[in-house]
Design a protein around this motif. Structure first.
Motif, PDB file in Angstrom:
ATOM      1  N   THR A  33       0.839  -1.189   0.000  1.00 46.93           N
ATOM      2  CA  THR A  33       0.000   0.000   0.000  1.00 46.93           C
ATOM      3  C   THR A  33       0.878   1.244   0.000  1.00 46.93           C
ATOM      4  N   GLU A 199       1.229   1.264 -10.792  1.00 45.46           N
ATOM      5  CA  GLU A 199       0.448   0.908  -9.609  1.00 45.46           C
ATOM      6  C   GLU A 199       0.544   1.992  -8.538  1.00 45.46           C
ATOM      7  N   GLN A 203      -2.678   4.065  -7.199  1.00 48.63           N
ATOM      8  CA  GLN A 203      -3.014   4.105  -5.776  1.00 48.63           C
ATOM      9  C   GLN A 203      -3.102   5.534  -5.250  1.00 48.63           C
ATOM     10  N   THR A 207      -6.589   6.903  -3.880  1.00 49.38           N
ATOM     11  CA  THR A 207      -6.699   7.317  -2.481  1.00 49.38           C
ATOM     12  C   THR A 207      -7.312   8.709  -2.374  1.00 49.38           C
TER      13      THR A 207
END
Length: 276
Positions: A33, A199, A203, A207
């Motif tokens: 993450t 990626e 993300q 977010t």
């Protein structure tokens, strides 16, 4: 690749034998993450020494080189924003402090710079990433930001379609983003670095609750499969899409020449409408 590894990590048993030095140096405990701090310090790629992070002033020469490899350039405004430390500042706030604070920051930037240049607000939402190898230096880069030109086209029609220009401007800036450049050094290709950069980009904007992320690619063998493997929809040549879910009015964004578009739309939103 990073994008599709979403399962839980296996529980590790106690080590009962010696571990090769190469494995000791690699970071196998990486959190997949992306966080605000990881974006600043470096987000480790599983099984690799390479880390993905925000570009710094010292990286500008390398960033320009990789942008040229991708067939584009780093605009002077973007370079100045990186040099001043404001590129991606709004994204960092969104990842660290939550969506409401992100929205407040973006609104404040547009209000503060409404007379001197709204471009500053867009620079706060610009993501310039580099992939750094301890021994080789910068080995890849990605550049993405809300498409000012596309949003400007909607602004030109705002009064005709009965939409508040300021509202439309902010809505576009926080809802739509384009990947402008993605490139990896030849010796480092086919090692998952391009996938990691994409990626990380996805993300960050996910977010911050962006609704759509898109880009264009040449009709080169393997590229369509690459983007599909990362969860993107790959459109056909001359096929575009309608971002009405963001702007509230129907229009279309089309690819240039014979290139193809790839796009990701946020889960649970209305399905995109495509145009040929």
């Amino acid at each position: 690749m990073v994008a599709n590894r979403r399962g839980k990590a296996r529980r590790r048993e106690p080590v009962r034998h010696s571990i090769p030095e190469s494995r000791l140096r690699a970071d196998h405990s990486v959190n997949r993450t992306v966080t605000a701090q990881a974006l600043i310090d470096g987000w480790a790629i599983p099984g690799s020494h390479v880390r993905v992070r925000l570009a710094r002033p010292v990286d500008l020469a390398a960033l320009r080189t990789f942008a040229e490899m991708a067939g584009t350039r780093v605009e002077d405004e973007v370079a100045d924003a990186i040099d001043a430390g404001i590129a991606g500042a709004g994204l960092i706030i969104g990842m660290r402090d939550g969506h409401e604070t992100f929205l407040s920051h973006v609104a404040e930037q547009f209000f503060t710079h409404q007379d001197t240049g709204r471009q500053v607000a867009f620079l706060h939402l610009t993501l310039a990433l580099v992939a750094e190898d301890p021994g080789r230096g910068i080995v890849g880069a990605l550049l993405a930001y809300p498409p000012v030109g596309v949003i400007g086209q909607f602004l030109a029609q705002a009064h005709r379609i009965g939409v508040n220009p300021q509202q439309l401007l902010v809505t576009g800036a926080i809802g739509l983003v384009r990947v402008k450049a993605l490139a990896v050094a030849e010796p480092m290709r086919r090692q998952g670095l391009a996938a990691a950069l994409m990626e990380c980009c996805r993300q960050v904007y996910a977010t911050c609750k962006y609704l759509m992320l898109y880009g264009q690619m040449p009709a080169r063998p393997g590229l369509a499969d690459f983007y599909r493997s990362l969860g993107f929809t790959v459109l056909q040549k001359r096929e575009g899409f309608d971002p009405w879910v963001i702007f509230g009015v129907h229009s279309q964004i089309l690819p240039e020449s014979d290139e193809r578009m790839f796009l990701w739309d946020r889960p649970m939103t209305h399905r995109i409408q495509r145009h040929r």
